[in-house]
Design a protein around this motif. Sequence first.
Motif, mmCIF file in Angstrom:
data_model
loop_
_atom_site.group_PDB
_atom_site.id
_atom_site.type_symbol
_atom_site.label_atom_id
_atom_site.label_comp_id
_atom_site.label_asym_id
_atom_site.label_seq_id
_atom_site.Cartn_x
_atom_site.Cartn_y
_atom_site.Cartn_z
ATOM 1 N N SER A 46 0.803 -1.234 0.000
ATOM 2 C CA SER A 46 0.000 0.000 0.000
ATOM 3 C C SER A 46 0.831 1.278 0.000
ATOM 4 O O SER A 46 0.270 2.378 -0.125
ATOM 5 C CB SER A 46 -0.992 0.053 1.182
ATOM 6 N N GLU A 47 2.175 1.189 0.111
ATOM 7 C CA GLU A 47 2.957 2.411 0.042
ATOM 8 C C GLU A 47 2.956 2.942 -1.390
ATOM 9 O O GLU A 47 2.911 2.181 -2.358
ATOM 10 C CB GLU A 47 4.381 2.196 0.549
ATOM 11 N N ARG A 48 2.994 4.241 -1.490
ATOM 12 C CA ARG A 48 2.906 4.883 -2.804
ATOM 13 C C ARG A 48 4.302 5.190 -3.331
ATOM 14 O O ARG A 48 4.748 6.338 -3.336
ATOM 15 C CB ARG A 48 2.053 6.141 -2.737
ATOM 16 N N LYS A 49 4.975 4.131 -3.727
ATOM 17 C CA LYS A 49 6.271 4.251 -4.384
ATOM 18 C C LYS A 49 6.228 3.407 -5.640
ATOM 19 O O LYS A 49 5.522 2.400 -5.698
ATOM 20 C CB LYS A 49 7.395 3.782 -3.466
ATOM 21 N N SER A 50 6.946 3.800 -6.654
ATOM 22 C CA SER A 50 6.815 3.108 -7.942
ATOM 23 C C SER A 50 8.162 2.782 -8.579
ATOM 24 O O SER A 50 8.250 2.611 -9.788
ATOM 25 C CB SER A 50 5.973 3.955 -8.904
ATOM 26 N N ASP A 51 9.216 2.703 -7.773
ATOM 27 C CA ASP A 51 10.514 2.284 -8.309
ATOM 28 C C ASP A 51 10.479 0.808 -8.694
ATOM 29 O O ASP A 51 9.724 0.012 -8.125
ATOM 30 C CB ASP A 51 11.616 2.484 -7.271
ATOM 31 N N VAL A 52 11.312 0.435 -9.649
ATOM 32 C CA VAL A 52 11.536 -0.967 -9.996
ATOM 33 C C VAL A 52 12.856 -1.385 -9.369
ATOM 34 O O VAL A 52 13.832 -0.619 -9.371
ATOM 35 C CB VAL A 52 11.569 -1.153 -11.518
ATOM 36 N N TYR A 53 12.895 -2.614 -8.839
ATOM 37 C CA TYR A 53 14.075 -3.098 -8.131
ATOM 38 C C TYR A 53 14.717 -4.260 -8.877
ATOM 39 O O TYR A 53 14.024 -5.117 -9.431
ATOM 40 C CB TYR A 53 13.700 -3.560 -6.726
ATOM 41 N N PHE A 54 16.045 -4.283 -8.848
ATOM 42 C CA PHE A 54 16.832 -5.388 -9.404
ATOM 43 C C PHE A 54 17.560 -6.065 -8.242
ATOM 44 O O PHE A 54 18.271 -5.397 -7.477
ATOM 45 C CB PHE A 54 17.850 -4.874 -10.422
ATOM 46 N N ILE A 86 4.879 -3.703 -11.489
ATOM 47 C CA ILE A 86 3.429 -3.470 -11.599
ATOM 48 C C ILE A 86 3.092 -2.042 -11.186
ATOM 49 O O ILE A 86 2.383 -1.322 -11.903
ATOM 50 C CB ILE A 86 2.656 -4.491 -10.756
ATOM 51 N N SER A 87 3.594 -1.604 -10.036
ATOM 52 C CA SER A 87 3.332 -0.234 -9.595
ATOM 53 C C SER A 87 3.980 0.789 -10.516
ATOM 54 O O SER A 87 3.449 1.891 -10.713
ATOM 55 C CB SER A 87 3.835 -0.026 -8.161
ATOM 56 N N ALA A 88 5.125 0.426 -11.100
ATOM 57 C CA ALA A 88 5.769 1.343 -12.037
ATOM 58 C C ALA A 88 4.931 1.528 -13.289
ATOM 59 O O ALA A 88 4.892 2.618 -13.870
ATOM 60 C CB ALA A 88 7.152 0.816 -12.410
ATOM 61 N N ILE A 89 4.234 0.485 -13.695
ATOM 62 C CA ILE A 89 3.431 0.569 -14.917
ATOM 63 C C ILE A 89 2.118 1.295 -14.681
ATOM 64 O O ILE A 89 1.731 2.165 -15.471
ATOM 65 C CB ILE A 89 3.181 -0.858 -15.473
ATOM 66 N N ASP A 90 1.405 0.953 -13.579
ATOM 67 C CA ASP A 90 0.069 1.563 -13.402
ATOM 68 C C ASP A 90 0.037 2.719 -12.416
ATOM 69 O O ASP A 90 -0.983 3.395 -12.268
ATOM 70 C CB ASP A 90 -0.963 0.500 -13.010
ATOM 71 N N GLY A 91 1.142 2.975 -11.713
ATOM 72 C CA GLY A 91 1.180 4.108 -10.800
ATOM 73 C C GLY A 91 0.383 3.920 -9.527
ATOM 74 O O GLY A 91 0.216 4.872 -8.758
ATOM 75 N N GLN A 92 -0.080 2.692 -9.253
ATOM 76 C CA GLN A 92 -0.888 2.428 -8.068
ATOM 77 C C GLN A 92 -0.002 1.977 -6.912
ATOM 78 O O GLN A 92 1.172 1.641 -7.097
ATOM 79 C CB GLN A 92 -1.927 1.353 -8.391
ATOM 80 N N PRO A 93 -0.554 1.945 -5.676
ATOM 81 C CA PRO A 93 0.243 1.525 -4.516
ATOM 82 C C PRO A 93 0.737 0.084 -4.646
ATOM 83 O O PRO A 93 0.202 -0.710 -5.428
ATOM 84 C CB PRO A 93 -0.736 1.674 -3.348
ATOM 85 N N ARG A 94 1.729 -0.257 -3.851
ATOM 86 C CA ARG A 94 2.274 -1.607 -3.847
ATOM 87 C C ARG A 94 1.197 -2.605 -3.432
ATOM 88 O O ARG A 94 0.350 -2.310 -2.580
ATOM 89 C CB ARG A 94 3.448 -1.709 -2.882
#
Length: 234
Positions: A46-54, A86-94
């Motif tokens: 539910s946190e509002r972050k949209s980074d992608v992790y490797f 997923i969050s990076a693509i749609d901008g929604q919470p985790r």
Amino acid sequence: MTLQRSSLGLQQIALLQGLPAERLDRLAQCCQWRSLPAGMPVLLRSERKSDVYFLVSGALRVTSYAANGRQVTFRDPQEGEHFGDISAIDGQPRSADVVTLKPSVVASLDREDFLALLRDEPVVAERVMRGLAALVRQLSDRVIDLSTLGVQNRVHAELLRLARLAGVDCNRARLEPVPTHAELASRIGTNREQVTRELNALRRDGLLAKEGKALLVPDVARLAALVAEVRGFD
């Protein structure tokens, strides 16, 4: 702990394989690098972050908790995988929590840089699409299993999945490290006591055995046949 940025760590990321060295160098400079101890949250639901992790090194668990406090485990990403797209693509919470299982190194890329990467590198975009399609299929299978199979059959199906993930050699699979009964329970929506009972039954039937610190599935084909029988397909 923040690490020095280096493209060497990105070379083993499956999503980025085949990219030119100069492209990886630019990505490495855009990433935030962290070294995390075991048991450290990487993402929170539910946190509002949209980074992608490797995941450069280590091991993680993607999990969540029901209202009654029961843990539900989705998957355990391994070195070379990515997550958070997923969050990076749609901008929604985790949609889930991610925690380290052992000391890990992660590099994070912010949403705008990730979306630019997808626009600039069609091969990477196609890999993301294929990964999301595979995730939908896996979750669909899991919903069907949880909705239609009893605990015994769900234990069989999860052990078969783990056996195939570990690699089948001469119809045998070796699971190491061995998942705890609580971990298996969190994956299949039951409790530890029921998992213990079903694993003991499998040992009596010769479908599971201890081998040192590992758990051996000595007849993967037989286990697969049991799962196929209740699912109606293999």
